[in-house]
Design a protein around this motif. Sequence first.
Motif, short mmCIF file in Angstrom:
data_model
loop_
_atom_site.label_atom_id
_atom_site.label_comp_id
_atom_site.label_asym_id
_atom_site.label_seq_id
_atom_site.Cartn_x
_atom_site.Cartn_y
_atom_site.Cartn_z
N ILE A 118 0.85 -1.19 0.00
CA ILE A 118 0.00 0.00 0.00
C ILE A 118 0.89 1.24 0.00
O ILE A 118 1.88 1.31 0.73
N ARG A 156 -5.12 4.72 -3.36
CA ARG A 156 -5.62 5.01 -2.01
C ARG A 156 -6.05 6.47 -1.88
O ARG A 156 -5.36 7.39 -2.30
N GLU A 207 -9.03 2.33 -2.50
CA GLU A 207 -8.59 1.96 -1.15
C GLU A 207 -8.83 3.19 -0.28
O GLU A 207 -8.43 4.29 -0.64
N ASN A 249 -9.76 0.62 4.94
CA ASN A 249 -8.55 0.25 5.67
C ASN A 249 -8.79 0.24 7.18
O ASN A 249 -9.60 1.02 7.71
#
Length: 298
Positions: free
Chosen positions: A64, A120, A160, A186
């Motif tokens: 990530i 993300r 994400e 998350n």
Amino acid sequence: MYSGPIIDPHHHLWDLSMGKHPWLLPTDPSVQAVAGLSEIATDYLVDNYVRDSSGHNIVATVHIEALWAGDPVGETRWLETLDKSKGVASRYVGGASLGKPEAADAIARQAAFDRMTGIRGILSWHPDPKKCFVADPELGRNPQWRRDIARLQEYGLNLELMMYPYQAGVVREIAEALPGLQIIINHCGSPIDRDPEGMQRWRDGLKRISACPNIAIKISNPGAYDHNWTLESVRDVAMHCIDCFGTERSMFGTDYPVSKIQMSFDQIYDTFKKIAAVLSPQEQSRLFHDNAKRFYRL
């Protein structure tokens, strides 16, 4: 307890000599919401991850983005140079400055990498400025930010998402507006306020967003914001995630080495295995391996 294959769907790598992670250094106050960063302000590379994970059957991992300074595609290019023989960083979730003019180009360039599965976004705003990752409480409703996450759907990339319970309403709005966009939350949805009122806000928020079938959750960094964590306190958080999203839309992950501030790698997975022991073998396999394989196209 579970002894099958594991895919860790959430961890980071960094080489501090590259100067791309200033947020880890005490001279940079940009990430105040994470206490204890000095404990992890050292290089963390493939060999470090392999060493830390040696007690568990890790067959693949998902890297990530780690707040890379500068062009976020640079982080992806760096990841491409790393040893993949042990399955570490088999897939990536990259960065892009969502809501900014350069985001469209960054998303397109990130999508060109075969290992890239998502971008993300961070919406984690809190009434206490010291706990904020973003300054704008309405960022999730910003038209430019929304435009950019819609681009992810066009490229077949996941969103994400880091959020706090305060963003549950807008996250549900996003999921309903873009039903074809896979959203992966998350860190258990970040139960940051550990008083009874805060935990109820978190429980209610997860229940609210779990009604959207295109949202999944990672039970990652389970000791975050829980400085006196116990098996029971982690179980309470993990099982609420599973109760809301089911074993079809939940995954166990580490967030290593950030989670090292609270828990060792062995403590994380040993705790997960104890918690999951009450579930069927098929349900355990989903949480430790199968769902990550599906969501990250491994």
